[in-house]
Design a protein around this motif. Structure first.
Motif, PDB file in Angstrom:
ATOM      1  N   GLU A   1      -3.208  21.300 -23.954  1.00 14.18           N
ATOM      2  CA  GLU A   1      -4.141  21.982 -24.862  1.00 14.18           C
ATOM      3  C   GLU A   1      -3.579  21.920 -26.270  1.00 14.18           C
ATOM      4  N   ALA A   2      -4.476  21.992 -27.257  1.00  8.59           N
ATOM      5  CA  ALA A   2      -4.022  21.944 -28.645  1.00  8.59           C
ATOM      6  C   ALA A   2      -5.007  22.649 -29.564  1.00  8.59           C
ATOM      7  N   VAL A   3      -4.472  23.333 -30.557  1.00  3.07           N
ATOM      8  CA  VAL A   3      -5.265  23.951 -31.611  1.00  3.07           C
ATOM      9  C   VAL A   3      -4.568  23.668 -32.934  1.00  3.07           C
ATOM     10  N   VAL A   4      -5.357  23.323 -33.950  1.00  2.00           N
ATOM     11  CA  VAL A   4      -4.817  22.999 -35.269  1.00  2.00           C
ATOM     12  C   VAL A   4      -5.380  23.986 -36.291  1.00  2.00           C
TER      13      VAL A   4
ATOM     14  N   ILE B   1      -2.566  29.090 -25.053  1.00  2.53           N
ATOM     15  CA  ILE B   1      -3.297  29.342 -26.291  1.00  2.53           C
ATOM     16  C   ILE B   1      -4.304  30.464 -26.025  1.00  2.53           C
ATOM     17  N   PRO B   2      -4.384  31.457 -26.900  1.00  2.00           N
ATOM     18  CA  PRO B   2      -5.311  32.577 -26.678  1.00  2.00           C
ATOM     19  C   PRO B   2      -6.758  32.092 -26.516  1.00  2.00           C
ATOM     20  N   LYS B   3      -7.469  32.762 -25.601  1.00  2.50           N
ATOM     21  CA  LYS B   3      -8.863  32.402 -25.318  1.00  2.50           C
ATOM     22  C   LYS B   3      -9.699  33.671 -25.213  1.00  2.50           C
ATOM     23  N   ASN B   4     -11.022  33.514 -25.392  1.00  2.00           N
ATOM     24  CA  ASN B   4     -11.907  34.659 -25.183  1.00  2.00           C
ATOM     25  C   ASN B   4     -12.338  34.713 -23.721  1.00  2.00           C
TER      26      ASN B   4
ATOM     27  N   ILE C   1       0.559  23.670 -29.496  1.00  2.00           N
ATOM     28  CA  ILE C   1       0.375  22.786 -28.346  1.00  2.00           C
ATOM     29  C   ILE C   1       0.895  23.424 -27.062  1.00  2.00           C
ATOM     30  N   VAL C   2       0.116  23.265 -25.990  1.00  2.97           N
ATOM     31  CA  VAL C   2       0.584  23.571 -24.637  1.00  2.97           C
ATOM     32  C   VAL C   2       0.912  22.239 -23.986  1.00  2.97           C
TER      33      VAL C   2
END
Length: 279
Positions: free
Chosen positions: A206-209, A260-263, A225-226
């Motif tokens: 997983e990735a968030v930028v 990574i945090p999620k709703n 990054i996970v």
């Protein structure tokens, strides 16, 4: 008249079990759910054999994930786009003309989508601007919030706050949220473009930028990054991005996370990642 199977909580194991036992034919989820299903080591293609169509929404699905999921489970994923203010959908990949990977599709019946500049003027194909929407599904306004309503609704059009582009065939592509765009030394960097590259790396789960204030360039690109099961180093990520991205788009820093945090629906929360930064 169709039977709807609802799981109280998402779990890859229970989804595979339910699909197989009840012979489900359509699966709808957000990209994170597809990623979990793909990563689930006990998930088999035969467990998905009865599914003839998958639908993805809620966030943009990385093309690399879409392609690997389809190849693994021999099923087609169709993406669409909608928002609460124009429930439930404004665009969807058509069944009759075929879908385009990475696209949210074309106008649905009676709804018009348009890409405009900051003055509300429609832009030519392939140029990035704000996506605006007009149709009977658009809200009348925000309840007891006249200023917000005036900002969102102009001349019958809903301004979505999403950056998009349109191709010559009338297919729309979400580039990113307007507020999430990163400005690096005067250049626009769209987080989704960087995330697409990161997801294509086999060692990234997983990735968030996000953009982080930087004294030299105004903002800098940071990647959260996970990693997958194999060993992954910060330098390996830098080297990979060097071969796939222009210099100003490359992450200046890489942070490895366990999750990574999620709703509640599994959508990755960029805002929550920003909250991790030192104040």
């Amino acid at each position: 008249g169709a039977c709807v199977l609802i799981e109280p909580q998402f779990s890859p194991a229970s989804v595979f079990k339910l699909i197989k036992s009840r012979q489900a034919t359509i699966f709808a989820g957000v990209p994170t759910m597809y990623n979990y299903l793909y990563q689930y080591e006990h998930g088999k293609a035969e467990d998905f054999a009865t599914v003839r169509l998958c639908i993805s929404g809620g966030a943009s699905m990385p093309v690399a994930l879409l392609q690997t999921f389809e190849q693994t489970f021999d099923v087609t994923i169709l993406e669409g786009y909608g928002l609460s203010e124009a429930s439930p959908v404004t665009c969807f990949n058509p069944f009759d003309r075929g879908r385009k990977p990475g696209s949210i599709g074309t106008n649905i019946l009676h709804v018009e989508n348009k890409v405009v500049d900051t003055l509300g003027r429609e832009l030519p194909d392939h140029q990035v601007g704000e996506l605006i929407v007009k149709g009977p599904n658009v809200m009348k306004g925000y309840y007891k919030m006249p200023e917000e309503t005036e900002h969102a609704l102009k001349d019958g059009w809903l301004y979505t706050g999403d950056l998009a582009k349109r191709d010559e065939d009338g297919y729309f592509y979400i580039v990113d949220r307007k507020k999430d765009m990163i400005l690096v030394g005067g250049y626009n960097v769209y987080p989704r473009e960087v995330e697409e590259v990161l997801y294509s790396h086999e060692g990234i789960k997983e990735a968030v930028v996000i953009g982080v204030p930087d004294a030299k360039t105004g903002e800098a690109v940071h990647a959260y990054i996970v990693p997958g099961d194999g060993e992954l180093t910060e330098q390996a990520v830098f080297d990979y991005c060097e071969t796939h991205l222009a210099k100003y788009k490359r992450p200046a820093e890489v942070v490895f996370l366990d999750e990574i945090p999620k709703n509640a629906t599994g959508k990755l929360l960029r805002r929550a990642v920003r909250d991790m930064l030192p104040k």
